[in-house]
Motif scaffolding. Structure first.
Motif, PDB file in Angstrom:
ATOM      1  N   GLU A   1      55.682  46.610  56.049  1.00 33.35           N
ATOM      2  CA  GLU A   1      55.723  48.005  56.513  1.00 33.35           C
ATOM      3  C   GLU A   1      55.284  49.000  55.453  1.00 33.35           C
ATOM      4  O   GLU A   1      54.647  50.006  55.761  1.00 33.35           O
ATOM      5  N   ASP A   2      55.620  48.749  54.194  1.00 32.93           N
ATOM      6  CA  ASP A   2      55.283  49.714  53.136  1.00 32.93           C
ATOM      7  C   ASP A   2      53.919  49.452  52.500  1.00 32.93           C
ATOM      8  O   ASP A   2      53.546  50.084  51.529  1.00 32.93           O
ATOM      9  N   GLU A   3      53.163  48.500  53.055  1.00 30.91           N
ATOM     10  CA  GLU A   3      51.843  48.165  52.526  1.00 30.91           C
ATOM     11  C   GLU A   3      50.766  48.616  53.517  1.00 30.91           C
ATOM     12  O   GLU A   3      50.659  48.072  54.613  1.00 30.91           O
ATOM     13  N   PRO A   4      49.967  49.651  53.156  1.00 32.71           N
ATOM     14  CA  PRO A   4      49.013  50.211  54.122  1.00 32.71           C
ATOM     15  C   PRO A   4      47.843  49.296  54.475  1.00 32.71           C
ATOM     16  O   PRO A   4      47.317  49.364  55.585  1.00 32.71           O
ATOM     17  N   ILE A   5      47.424  48.447  53.558  1.00 26.53           N
ATOM     18  CA  ILE A   5      46.206  47.663  53.767  1.00 26.53           C
ATOM     19  C   ILE A   5      46.431  46.163  53.626  1.00 26.53           C
ATOM     20  O   ILE A   5      46.067  45.392  54.505  1.00 26.53           O
ATOM     21  N   LYS A   6      47.022  45.758  52.527  1.00 21.64           N
ATOM     22  CA  LYS A   6      47.078  44.342  52.165  1.00 21.64           C
ATOM     23  C   LYS A   6      47.934  43.515  53.117  1.00 21.64           C
ATOM     24  O   LYS A   6      48.981  43.958  53.580  1.00 21.64           O
ATOM     25  N   ARG A   7      47.484  42.287  53.389  1.00 23.21           N
ATOM     26  CA  ARG A   7      48.218  41.328  54.215  1.00 23.21           C
ATOM     27  C   ARG A   7      48.685  40.162  53.344  1.00 23.21           C
ATOM     28  O   ARG A   7      48.112  39.903  52.271  1.00 23.21           O
ATOM     29  N   ILE A   8      49.719  39.451  53.827  1.00 22.47           N
ATOM     30  CA  ILE A   8      50.241  38.304  53.096  1.00 22.47           C
ATOM     31  C   ILE A   8      50.481  37.142  54.060  1.00 22.47           C
ATOM     32  O   ILE A   8      50.518  37.327  55.274  1.00 22.47           O
ATOM     33  N   ILE A   9      50.638  35.946  53.483  1.00 21.98           N
ATOM     34  CA  ILE A   9      51.063  34.794  54.277  1.00 21.98           C
ATOM     35  C   ILE A   9      52.584  34.832  54.357  1.00 21.98           C
ATOM     36  O   ILE A   9      53.266  34.847  53.336  1.00 21.98           O
ATOM     37  N   ASP A  10      53.098  34.878  55.583  1.00 21.43           N
ATOM     38  CA  ASP A  10      54.543  34.992  55.777  1.00 21.43           C
ATOM     39  C   ASP A  10      54.886  34.494  57.176  1.00 21.43           C
ATOM     40  O   ASP A  10      54.152  34.764  58.131  1.00 21.43           O
ATOM     41  N   ASP A  11      55.992  33.773  57.292  1.00 23.66           N
ATOM     42  CA  ASP A  11      56.404  33.214  58.585  1.00 23.66           C
ATOM     43  C   ASP A  11      56.661  34.278  59.638  1.00 23.66           C
ATOM     44  O   ASP A  11      56.675  33.979  60.841  1.00 23.66           O
ATOM     45  N   ARG A  12      56.874  35.519  59.213  1.00 26.24           N
ATOM     46  CA  ARG A  12      57.084  36.605  60.177  1.00 26.24           C
ATOM     47  C   ARG A  12      55.779  37.058  60.829  1.00 26.24           C
ATOM     48  O   ARG A  12      55.794  37.822  61.794  1.00 26.24           O
ATOM     49  N   GLY A  13      54.669  36.597  60.310  1.00 29.39           N
ATOM     50  CA  GLY A  13      53.373  37.060  60.778  1.00 29.39           C
ATOM     51  C   GLY A  13      52.863  36.333  62.010  1.00 29.39           C
ATOM     52  O   GLY A  13      53.526  35.442  62.567  1.00 29.39           O
ATOM     53  N   GLN A  14      51.658  36.738  62.437  1.00 26.59           N
ATOM     54  CA  GLN A  14      50.998  36.126  63.592  1.00 26.59           C
ATOM     55  C   GLN A  14      50.280  34.844  63.178  1.00 26.59           C
ATOM     56  O   GLN A  14      49.719  34.760  62.089  1.00 26.59           O
ATOM     57  N   ARG A  15      50.302  33.873  64.080  1.00 27.74           N
ATOM     58  CA  ARG A  15      49.589  32.635  63.795  1.00 27.74           C
ATOM     59  C   ARG A  15      48.099  32.945  63.589  1.00 27.74           C
ATOM     60  O   ARG A  15      47.484  33.670  64.384  1.00 27.74           O
ATOM     61  N   SER A  16      47.528  32.379  62.550  1.00 28.18           N
ATOM     62  CA  SER A  16      46.137  32.661  62.188  1.00 28.18           C
ATOM     63  C   SER A  16      45.448  31.358  61.812  1.00 28.18           C
ATOM     64  O   SER A  16      45.947  30.611  60.970  1.00 28.18           O
ATOM     65  N   ILE A  17      44.298  31.097  62.444  1.00 25.32           N
ATOM     66  CA  ILE A  17      43.634  29.805  62.284  1.00 25.32           C
ATOM     67  C   ILE A  17      42.180  30.003  61.853  1.00 25.32           C
ATOM     68  O   ILE A  17      41.410  30.689  62.524  1.00 25.32           O
ATOM     69  N   THR A  18      41.829  29.383  60.733  1.00 23.11           N
ATOM     70  CA  THR A  18      40.471  29.416  60.200  1.00 23.11           C
ATOM     71  C   THR A  18      40.002  27.989  59.946  1.00 23.11           C
ATOM     72  O   THR A  18      40.694  27.222  59.280  1.00 23.11           O
ATOM     73  N   HIS A  19      38.839  27.631  60.475  1.00 25.63           N
ATOM     74  CA  HIS A  19      38.239  26.320  60.206  1.00 25.63           C
ATOM     75  C   HIS A  19      37.187  26.496  59.102  1.00 25.63           C
ATOM     76  O   HIS A  19      36.454  27.482  59.102  1.00 25.63           O
ATOM     77  N   TYR A  20      37.131  25.536  58.177  1.00 28.40           N
ATOM     78  CA  TYR A  20      36.170  25.668  57.083  1.00 28.40           C
ATOM     79  C   TYR A  20      35.396  24.382  56.855  1.00 28.40           C
ATOM     80  O   TYR A  20      35.832  23.285  57.213  1.00 28.40           O
ATOM     81  N   LYS A  21      34.229  24.532  56.236  1.00 29.66           N
ATOM     82  CA  LYS A  21      33.412  23.393  55.820  1.00 29.66           C
ATOM     83  C   LYS A  21      32.713  23.767  54.525  1.00 29.66           C
ATOM     84  O   LYS A  21      32.161  24.867  54.406  1.00 29.66           O
ATOM     85  N   VAL A  22      32.761  22.871  53.544  1.00 31.93           N
ATOM     86  CA  VAL A  22      32.089  23.115  52.269  1.00 31.93           C
ATOM     87  C   VAL A  22      30.592  22.858  52.444  1.00 31.93           C
ATOM     88  O   VAL A  22      30.176  21.790  52.895  1.00 31.93           O
ATOM     89  N   ILE A  23      29.777  23.857  52.092  1.00 33.58           N
ATOM     90  CA  ILE A  23      28.316  23.745  52.206  1.00 33.58           C
ATOM     91  C   ILE A  23      27.697  23.314  50.874  1.00 33.58           C
ATOM     92  O   ILE A  23      26.827  22.448  50.828  1.00 33.58           O
ATOM     93  N   GLU A  24      28.148  23.942  49.771  1.00 31.47           N
ATOM     94  CA  GLU A  24      27.661  23.589  48.438  1.00 31.47           C
ATOM     95  C   GLU A  24      28.810  23.679  47.445  1.00 31.47           C
ATOM     96  O   GLU A  24      29.710  24.513  47.600  1.00 31.47           O
ATOM     97  N   THR A  25      28.755  22.851  46.417  1.00 32.29           N
ATOM     98  CA  THR A  25      29.768  22.885  45.358  1.00 32.29           C
ATOM     99  C   THR A  25      29.077  23.095  44.017  1.00 32.29           C
ATOM    100  O   THR A  25      28.033  22.485  43.738  1.00 32.29           O
ATOM    101  N   TYR A  26      29.667  23.959  43.167  1.00 32.98           N
ATOM    102  CA  TYR A  26      29.142  24.265  41.842  1.00 32.98           C
ATOM    103  C   TYR A  26      30.205  23.856  40.819  1.00 32.98           C
ATOM    104  O   TYR A  26      31.168  23.160  41.173  1.00 32.98           O
ATOM    105  N   SER A  27      30.064  24.273  39.568  1.00 30.16           N
ATOM    106  CA  SER A  27      30.981  23.792  38.532  1.00 30.16           C
ATOM    107  C   SER A  27      32.431  24.160  38.842  1.00 30.16           C
ATOM    108  O   SER A  27      33.322  23.324  38.717  1.00 30.16           O
ATOM    109  N   ASN A  28      32.666  25.396  39.246  1.00 31.55           N
ATOM    110  CA  ASN A  28      34.029  25.785  39.645  1.00 31.55           C
ATOM    111  C   ASN A  28      33.969  26.833  40.758  1.00 31.55           C
ATOM    112  O   ASN A  28      34.638  27.864  40.708  1.00 31.55           O
ATOM    113  N   ALA A  29      33.134  26.550  41.732  1.00 30.54           N
ATOM    114  CA  ALA A  29      32.959  27.472  42.858  1.00 30.54           C
ATOM    115  C   ALA A  29      32.363  26.706  44.034  1.00 30.54           C
ATOM    116  O   ALA A  29      31.842  25.604  43.870  1.00 30.54           O
TER     117      ALA A  29
END
Length: 298
Positions: A190-218
């Protein structure tokens, strides 16, 4: 040019009220039906009808989509990249550093200001009906509906499997696997105007990912949204220890690499509101993200 939808009534639909026909058989919303009837935009055999009209075999039903509309946004001559356009929708390739819609802090110079100017120059009586949005510093594809019907249809279909929004992100670190699903709830305190966090009180959120390229640390990731929470990709990746390059809110400000978060909405697939055919659109990676990849590859 008049924009309308036409139906030829068969024996199968005879006896139905027009309201039932539009809602049950064509997925029109109650709100759209009421608004069209009030505007006298529903016709049977070239005559205005009301929602209690009973259909007869052979009727030609027309629902006109043109109507006088206005929006309290000042048209501005802002260059736009049009990725796709027809009489119902327009898809724009948004550059970074531009706000999508006017706000208190950004009343002018937005994508919506430029789009209203674009419509005016083309002689189209349209207002800006956003179907999707992007953060100011995220680049890529945005869908805008040109009329109430297409907006209604696209909003209705957003949860369908055929409606896909895909992103490319350049992240620090390495994901645990080459592909997978992030299923973590996102919450706004409530006191945070913009930023979101991971919290069990939040809405379920689903993102699927796939690695396209890998670099030394990225890594370069392709991400597909199943849900569309605010900052979803940024929050999920940061929580997993792989913040997006340049994301000052969920990672670090990194002008030496890129001057904004390295996130680009590169692909859209969705059913067309008028006939259901699948529209596939892609937008190439912008220059600043391409330059970052060259640095990482080097």
């Amino acid at each position: 040019m008049e924009n309308k939808i036409t139906f030829n009534i068969t024996k199968e639909d005879e006896g139905m009220k027009i309201k039932e026909f539009l809602k049950l058989k064509n997925n029109f919303s109650s709100r759209f039906c009421r608004a069209s009837a009030l505007a006298k935009n529903i016709f049977a055999n070239n005559k205005v009808i009301k929602l209690n009209y009973v259909l007869k075999a052979g009727d030609v039903i027309e629902v006109k989509l043109n109507k006088e509309e206005s929006q309290d946004i000042e048209p501005e001559n802002i260059p736009l990249k049009v990725a796709y356009e027809d009489s119902d929708i327009i898809v724009l390739n948004k550059p970074p550093f531009i706000v999508v819609h006017p706000t208190k802090n950004y009343p002018y110079g937005t994508l919506a200001n430029g789009l209203l100017y674009y419509f005016k120059e083309k002689g189209e009586n349209c207002i800006v009906r956003l179907v999707s949005r992007l953060d100011m510093n995220t680049s890529g594809l945005i869908i805008v509906a040109k009329n109430q019907f297409s907006h209604m249809s696209l909003q209705r279909d957003m949860n369908k499997e055929e409606f896909k929004k895909q992103y490319l992100a350049i992240v620090h670190g390495k994901m645990e696997a080459d592909f997978g699903t992030i299923d973590l709830p996102i919450y706004k305190e409530e006191d945070e105007p913009i930023k979101r966090i991971i919290d069990d009180r939040g809405q379920r959120s689903i993102t699927h990912y796939k690695v396209i390229e890998t670099y030394s640390n990225a890594q370069l990731l392709k991400l597909t949204l199943e849900t569309g929470r605010t900052h979803q990709i940024r929050v999920h990746l940061s929580h997993l220890g792989c913040p997006i390059f340049g994301d000052s809110l969920y990672g670090e400000l990194e002008d030496q690499y890129i001057k904004r978060q390295a996130l680009h909405a590169f692909s859209l697939s969705f059913p067309h509101p008028r006939d259901g055919r699948i529209i596939n659109i892609e937008a190439e990676l912008p220059a600043d993200m391409s330059e970052l990849l060259e640095k990482l590859r080097g």
